[in-house]
Motif scaffolding. Sequence first.
Motif, PDB file in Angstrom:
ATOM      1  N   SER A  74       0.836  -1.203   0.000  1.00 37.28           N
ATOM      2  CA  SER A  74       0.000   0.000   0.000  1.00 37.28           C
ATOM      3  C   SER A  74       0.869   1.250   0.000  1.00 37.28           C
ATOM      4  O   SER A  74       1.835   1.347   0.730  1.00 37.28           O
ATOM      5  CB  SER A  74      -0.892   0.023   1.237  1.00 37.28           C
ATOM      6  OG  SER A  74      -1.604   1.233   1.287  1.00 37.28           O
ATOM      7  N   GLU A  97     -16.771  -3.879  -1.135  1.00 37.11           N
ATOM      8  CA  GLU A  97     -15.339  -3.871  -1.422  1.00 37.11           C
ATOM      9  C   GLU A  97     -14.841  -5.287  -1.698  1.00 37.11           C
ATOM     10  O   GLU A  97     -15.444  -6.264  -1.250  1.00 37.11           O
ATOM     11  CB  GLU A  97     -14.579  -3.325  -0.205  1.00 37.11           C
ATOM     12  CG  GLU A  97     -13.972  -1.956  -0.392  1.00 37.11           C
ATOM     13  CD  GLU A  97     -12.760  -1.915  -1.312  1.00 37.11           C
ATOM     14  OE1 GLU A  97     -12.612  -2.792  -2.197  1.00 37.11           O
ATOM     15  OE2 GLU A  97     -11.957  -0.998  -1.155  1.00 37.11           O
ATOM     16  N   ASP A  98     -13.731  -5.369  -2.387  1.00 39.22           N
ATOM     17  CA  ASP A  98     -13.108  -6.672  -2.618  1.00 39.22           C
ATOM     18  C   ASP A  98     -12.382  -7.153  -1.371  1.00 39.22           C
ATOM     19  O   ASP A  98     -12.533  -8.291  -0.945  1.00 39.22           O
ATOM     20  CB  ASP A  98     -12.158  -6.625  -3.823  1.00 39.22           C
ATOM     21  CG  ASP A  98     -11.166  -5.458  -3.776  1.00 39.22           C
ATOM     22  OD1 ASP A  98     -11.175  -4.663  -2.804  1.00 39.22           O
ATOM     23  OD2 ASP A  98     -10.377  -5.332  -4.728  1.00 39.22           O
ATOM     24  N   ILE A  99     -11.593  -6.258  -0.748  1.00 37.60           N
ATOM     25  CA  ILE A  99     -10.746  -6.693   0.371  1.00 37.60           C
ATOM     26  C   ILE A  99     -10.443  -5.521   1.303  1.00 37.60           C
ATOM     27  O   ILE A  99     -10.292  -4.392   0.837  1.00 37.60           O
ATOM     28  CB  ILE A  99      -9.441  -7.333  -0.168  1.00 37.60           C
ATOM     29  CG1 ILE A  99      -8.632  -8.005   0.936  1.00 37.60           C
ATOM     30  CG2 ILE A  99      -8.585  -6.314  -0.920  1.00 37.60           C
ATOM     31  CD1 ILE A  99      -7.569  -8.970   0.397  1.00 37.60           C
ATOM     32  N   VAL A 100     -10.427  -5.797   2.590  1.00 33.15           N
ATOM     33  CA  VAL A 100      -9.941  -4.808   3.555  1.00 33.15           C
ATOM     34  C   VAL A 100      -8.591  -5.310   4.044  1.00 33.15           C
ATOM     35  O   VAL A 100      -8.472  -6.413   4.582  1.00 33.15           O
ATOM     36  CB  VAL A 100     -10.899  -4.609   4.749  1.00 33.15           C
ATOM     37  CG1 VAL A 100     -10.371  -3.515   5.665  1.00 33.15           C
ATOM     38  CG2 VAL A 100     -12.297  -4.262   4.268  1.00 33.15           C
ATOM     39  N   ASP A 101      -7.585  -4.493   3.821  1.00 30.00           N
ATOM     40  CA  ASP A 101      -6.201  -4.866   4.100  1.00 30.00           C
ATOM     41  C   ASP A 101      -5.706  -3.985   5.252  1.00 30.00           C
ATOM     42  O   ASP A 101      -6.014  -4.265   6.413  1.00 30.00           O
ATOM     43  CB  ASP A 101      -5.421  -4.673   2.792  1.00 30.00           C
ATOM     44  CG  ASP A 101      -3.991  -5.139   2.846  1.00 30.00           C
ATOM     45  OD1 ASP A 101      -3.714  -6.103   3.561  1.00 30.00           O
ATOM     46  OD2 ASP A 101      -3.140  -4.533   2.163  1.00 30.00           O
ATOM     47  N   GLY A 103      -6.857  -1.098   5.843  1.00 27.99           N
ATOM     48  CA  GLY A 103      -8.042  -0.362   6.280  1.00 27.99           C
ATOM     49  C   GLY A 103      -7.980   1.119   5.941  1.00 27.99           C
ATOM     50  O   GLY A 103      -8.937   1.854   6.167  1.00 27.99           O
ATOM     51  N   GLU A 149      -1.618 -12.923   2.815  1.00 29.06           N
ATOM     52  CA  GLU A 149      -0.980 -13.303   1.552  1.00 29.06           C
ATOM     53  C   GLU A 149      -1.608 -12.483   0.456  1.00 29.06           C
ATOM     54  O   GLU A 149      -2.752 -12.055   0.579  1.00 29.06           O
ATOM     55  CB  GLU A 149      -1.194 -14.792   1.276  1.00 29.06           C
ATOM     56  CG  GLU A 149      -0.480 -15.656   2.279  1.00 29.06           C
ATOM     57  CD  GLU A 149      -0.294 -17.074   1.772  1.00 29.06           C
ATOM     58  OE1 GLU A 149       0.671 -17.317   1.024  1.00 29.06           O
ATOM     59  OE2 GLU A 149      -1.120 -17.912   2.142  1.00 29.06           O
ATOM     60  N   LEU A 156      -9.963  -9.069  -7.865  1.00 31.55           N
ATOM     61  CA  LEU A 156      -8.664  -8.620  -7.334  1.00 31.55           C
ATOM     62  C   LEU A 156      -7.555  -8.854  -8.353  1.00 31.55           C
ATOM     63  O   LEU A 156      -7.498  -9.906  -8.996  1.00 31.55           O
ATOM     64  CB  LEU A 156      -8.333  -9.383  -6.056  1.00 31.55           C
ATOM     65  CG  LEU A 156      -9.211  -9.021  -4.868  1.00 31.55           C
ATOM     66  CD1 LEU A 156      -9.563 -10.257  -4.075  1.00 31.55           C
ATOM     67  CD2 LEU A 156      -8.517  -7.992  -3.995  1.00 31.55           C
ATOM     68  N   ASP A 157      -6.668  -7.882  -8.431  1.00 33.49           N
ATOM     69  CA  ASP A 157      -5.624  -7.958  -9.460  1.00 33.49           C
ATOM     70  C   ASP A 157      -4.217  -7.996  -8.891  1.00 33.49           C
ATOM     71  O   ASP A 157      -3.981  -7.599  -7.746  1.00 33.49           O
ATOM     72  CB  ASP A 157      -5.700  -6.735 -10.378  1.00 33.49           C
ATOM     73  CG  ASP A 157      -5.184  -5.474  -9.685  1.00 33.49           C
ATOM     74  OD1 ASP A 157      -5.725  -5.131  -8.615  1.00 33.49           O
ATOM     75  OD2 ASP A 157      -4.219  -4.864 -10.186  1.00 33.49           O
TER      76      ASP A 157
HETATM   77  P1  IMP Z   1      -6.208  -0.994   2.242  1.00 32.02           P
HETATM   78  O1  IMP Z   1      -6.440   0.481   2.142  1.00 32.02           O
HETATM   79  O2  IMP Z   1      -4.806  -1.318   2.619  1.00 32.02           O
HETATM   80  O3  IMP Z   1      -7.211  -1.701   3.105  1.00 32.02           O
HETATM   81  O4  IMP Z   1      -6.257  -1.543   0.767  1.00 32.02           O
HETATM   82  C1  IMP Z   1      -7.393  -1.933   0.152  1.00 32.02           C
HETATM   83  C2  IMP Z   1      -7.152  -2.123  -1.323  1.00 32.02           C
HETATM   84  O5  IMP Z   1      -5.852  -2.630  -1.601  1.00 32.02           O
HETATM   85  C3  IMP Z   1      -8.100  -3.163  -1.843  1.00 32.02           C
HETATM   86  O6  IMP Z   1      -9.330  -2.595  -2.208  1.00 32.02           O
HETATM   87  C4  IMP Z   1      -7.339  -3.743  -3.009  1.00 32.02           C
HETATM   88  O7  IMP Z   1      -7.573  -2.974  -4.159  1.00 32.02           O
HETATM   89  C5  IMP Z   1      -5.887  -3.632  -2.590  1.00 32.02           C
HETATM   90  N1  IMP Z   1      -5.387  -4.898  -2.016  1.00 32.02           N
HETATM   91  C6  IMP Z   1      -5.115  -5.168  -0.726  1.00 32.02           C
HETATM   92  N2  IMP Z   1      -4.707  -6.429  -0.553  1.00 32.02           N
HETATM   93  C7  IMP Z   1      -4.733  -6.993  -1.775  1.00 32.02           C
HETATM   94  C8  IMP Z   1      -4.445  -8.335  -2.248  1.00 32.02           C
HETATM   95  O8  IMP Z   1      -4.075  -9.273  -1.519  1.00 32.02           O
HETATM   96  N3  IMP Z   1      -4.602  -8.522  -3.591  1.00 32.02           N
HETATM   97  C9  IMP Z   1      -5.009  -7.546  -4.434  1.00 32.02           C
HETATM   98  N4  IMP Z   1      -5.300  -6.305  -4.037  1.00 32.02           N
HETATM   99  C10 IMP Z   1      -5.165  -6.028  -2.718  1.00 32.02           C
END
Ligand code: IMP
Length: 175
Positions: A74, A97-101, A103, A149, A156-157
Motif C-alpha cells: 500500500s 469492497e473486494d478486500i480490507v487490508d 483499512g 498473503e 482482485l488484481d
Molecule cells: P487498504 O487500504 O490497505 O485496506 O487496501 C485496500 C485495497 O488494496 C483493496 O481494495 C485492493 O484494491 C488492494 N489490495 C489489498 N490487498 C490486496 C491483495 O491481496 N490482492 C489484491 N489487491 C489487494
Amino acid sequence: MAERVEVLLTEEEVDKRIQEIGDQISKDYAGKQVHLVCVLKGGSFFMCELAKRISVPVSLDFMSVSSYGGDTKSSGVVKIVKDLDEPLGGKHVLVVEDIVDSGRTLSYLLEMLKDRGPADVKLCTLLDKPERRVVDVKVDYTGFQIPDEFVVGYGLDYDQRYRNLPYIGVVKFDE
Ligand code: IMP
Ligand code: MG
C-alpha cells in the motif's frame, strides 16, 4: 520474477458464501431499499454477484479510489479517481469492497460518504486480512477472513491481471 497462482477459495466456496451474505442482507434490510456503492475495480465482480442474490430493492453506484500502484504494498495514498453519480441523502448505503487490508482506503472512504447525509452506511467486503490492519474499520459483512498473503481473482488484481479468475488465488513468486 515468474509468478503462479494457487487456489485459496474455489468458485463454489465463494458463490456459496455470497449467497449466504445476500440472504443475510435481504433479512437485515427488510422493508428498505439498499444502495450498493461499489469500489472499482476490485469490488465489481463481488458486487454483481451479491446484487443478484439480494431480494429487497437495490440501487447501485460506483466510485473509484486509488491506493495501490502496480505493486503489492500500500502506498497509503487515497485519491478519488471517479466519484459517485448520485447523491446519498437519506439512503441506506452499503459499500461493497473486494478486500480490507490495512483499512486505510475504507476508513477514509466511509468518513467521506457519511458526510453526504445517508440514512446509514455499512460495509461489506468479500475478503478481510485482519492481521494487516493499521486503521480500525468496522466491517458489517465479511465473506472470508484470509491470512496475510497477496490474493487475486474475483475482481482482485496483480498489476491489473487475474481479475477475471472465478476463484480466489494466492500469488506465489518463484525466484
Ligand atoms: P487498504 O487500504 O490497505 O485496506 O487496501 C485496500 C485495497 O488494496 C483493496 O481494495 C485492493 O484494491 C488492494 N489490495 C489489498 N490487498 C490486496 C491483495 O491481496 N490482492 C489484491 N489487491 C489487494
Ligand atoms: Mg479495492
